[in-house]
Write an enzyme that holds these catalytic residues in place. Sequence first.
Site, PDB file in Angstrom:
ATOM      1  N   LYS A  55      40.995  33.537  42.151  1.00 31.26           N
ATOM      2  CA  LYS A  55      42.265  33.635  41.431  1.00 31.26           C
ATOM      3  C   LYS A  55      43.447  33.299  42.345  1.00 31.26           C
ATOM      4  O   LYS A  55      44.405  32.625  41.930  1.00 31.26           O
ATOM      5  CB  LYS A  55      42.423  35.041  40.845  1.00 31.26           C
ATOM      6  CG  LYS A  55      41.412  35.357  39.740  1.00 31.26           C
ATOM      7  CD  LYS A  55      41.556  36.795  39.264  1.00 31.26           C
ATOM      8  CE  LYS A  55      40.546  37.098  38.152  1.00 31.26           C
ATOM      9  NZ  LYS A  55      40.656  38.493  37.688  1.00 31.26           N
ATOM     10  N   SER A  84      40.776  41.693  33.006  1.00 35.04           N
ATOM     11  CA  SER A  84      41.798  41.513  34.037  1.00 35.04           C
ATOM     12  C   SER A  84      43.108  40.932  33.502  1.00 35.04           C
ATOM     13  O   SER A  84      44.033  40.708  34.281  1.00 35.04           O
ATOM     14  CB  SER A  84      41.268  40.630  35.171  1.00 35.04           C
ATOM     15  OG  SER A  84      40.906  39.357  34.681  1.00 35.04           O
TER      16      SER A  84
END
Length: 784
Positions: A720, A677
């Site tokens: 996140k 990611s």
Amino acid sequence: MPARKKTISLPVLALRGLMVFPHMVLHFDVGRNKSVAALEQAMMEGQQIFLVAQKDAEVDDPGVEELCRVGTIAAIKQVMNLPGDNLRVLVEGERRGVLQSITQEEPYLQGTIRPDDARFDGDEVELQALVRATQEFFETYAKTSLRVSQETVNSVKDVDAADQIADIIAANILTRMEDRQQILEELDVKRRLESLCAILARETELAGVEKQVQARIKKQIEKNQKDYYLREQIKAIQTELGDTEATDTDDLRERMEKTPLNEEARQKCEKELERLARMAPGTPEVGVSRTYIEWILDMPWGQTTADNLDLKRARKVLAQDHYGLEKVKERIVEYLAVLRMKQDMKGPILCFVGPPGVGKTSIVRAIAKAVGRKFVQMSLGGVRDEAEIRGHRRTYIGAIPGRIIAGIKQAGTMNPVFLFDEIDKMSHDMRGDPASALLEVLDAEQNENFRDHYMELPFDLSKVMFITTANSVDTIPGPLLDRMEIIEVPSYTEEEKLQIAKRHLLPKQIEAHGLQSRSVKISDRVMRSLIEGYTREAGVRTLERTVAKVVRKAAVTMLDTDVAEVTVTPAKLKEYLGAVRYIREMPEKEPRIGVVNGLAYTAVGGEMLEVECAVMPGKGSLQLTGQLGDVMKESAEAAFTWVRAHSADLGLKDDFYKDKDIHIHVPEGAVPKDGPSAGVTMVTALTSVLTGVPVRQDVAMTGEITLRGRVLPIGGLKEKTLAAYRAGIRTLLIPKENVKDLEEIPPHVLSQFRVVAAEKIDDVLTTALVTMPGKEKNSGNQDG
């Protein structure tokens, strides 16, 4: 006058309770000093020795008067040393010998021996008749006695020599030393056979009498068994008439009649009860059989607890001790609703997956309380023995059922809530694979006939509500994972931790430490400081321990200052807990070249991750540091390839990389990092440092990239996003396919962001860079 026979001198070995015949091979142990010395001397002189029986086996040092007159001259075939200065010798008898005299007594016996062979002076026909008679006597004895093996009978039939048949029969059949010595001392073959026939006739008669005695004993035993059976019948009749109290077996039988066993279990129990009734009291098998029957009868056959299907009460109970976990609570309410509609629904197999300390185990207890069922917990951490699941077979000493059957017995119902804790921590070795044993248990199509190795009976597990917990699904075998419904239990947000600490942890610790309710007060601002500065985790275990420490310190303050309440201020918090352990770095306000804010999902929740990129004169190498895993390294290489492929679009020369070295670093260097990611983050950092265009520091991003520049979805978006929220980020850049996951983020958090959904890398660069680089860019800016 016949010539005098020649004599020979040989070491003499006295035998106790043992005799060797000619043509006989035998091994025996030698331990007496004289015998060992005689054996050693014989080995040096030609490996011949004279073996003779001593009259009294109790005499340890026999003289010539204690020895028999006739023995056997034997050849020594093998000698082996044994522990304790003993020897094991293998000998073969060669011929008879008569002991004339003892010529030496120390250190071993040495004697003068006259060898003597078999002789027969009569008619040959008479000799054959004696041989035939001997064989008939032997066959009669063999049929009467049970001590003669078929191999011995066959070996006697194969012998034709008249002088050997008596020796073979005497060596294999006769048990009395007097009879054996009589046959050995008889040198005339005719008289030897006649003596053997007389002995066989006597032994045949004794064998017949012995057989009659054994038949009488057997008949007596059968009579005793019959008497026992009749006594049991009388006892049963007396019980029916009320003349006596029921026996233990009757108690078990009465329990069996009242227990709603299935057909196979009833048959097995009845058979075991009959077997137990026939056993003699006091034998160890009685306890084993009784324990097995009691295990069968102790199981909750047909017993279930009534489910409480009040949805309002269930929601209240689930919310009572747990804040958040909305997905879990929603799934349980769904289960209760369906169960209310369809009473015979099979129990679901749920698997709660999440970081440590988020309340997976405790929520299962709350589920059992909400549904009104008994709760059973089995920890699978470190379990590597299949018998833990299926039990031991009853052939083993100390066998017991597996922990599933034991848990059902402990619950006392067939429909408890059964928790398999830490299912991802199982292992396997030579004792089996517990995960494979669980396949049947956690399959709603098979577990209604679960068979434990100890019970060996089908037991219905379909009504059990099985729930498992795991920190990760990566180590759970695929077939086992396929049988479970996975429910993600995410890490807590800062707001959720605050509410949990206020509503649950602080009151719980105040009560646990013996303080009055509300005697320790912590404001929201101080509690946030405690959460942010002294804990860093996905769950609340460390937070609970930290709150407990504050309560203990507050209790000391109360006793020292004689006050009833303590309000924890920021100063007191620092006094109680010391300096702040974790400091969250806030992003810089001004745009910077080559520095990009990435987002990562770790075991302790979401974290902001700065990616730094620097360029310097060199030879075109790409260096990666910061303990990066293979997947993250591949993301960096893919990012570099995309930049090279689109160098013209970015205003770079085609060969820009040939005279430059590029270094990408991901702090903190001591913490291992991996995952795809960070792809968009690395592309942005490379583009910025090569074009000299600064990156906005109020933007955080996450997403995987392809060589074509597509932005692929990622996991852990909620964690996140919370990390970006804590860091004061204002623009959140996510993959377009992750837009659907924004629903999981609390509204008050999401409202603080401008969310940009990126489908291609161009969308990322347009948002993150101060200006979009292009062909018109001056190449003088390309060194950054």
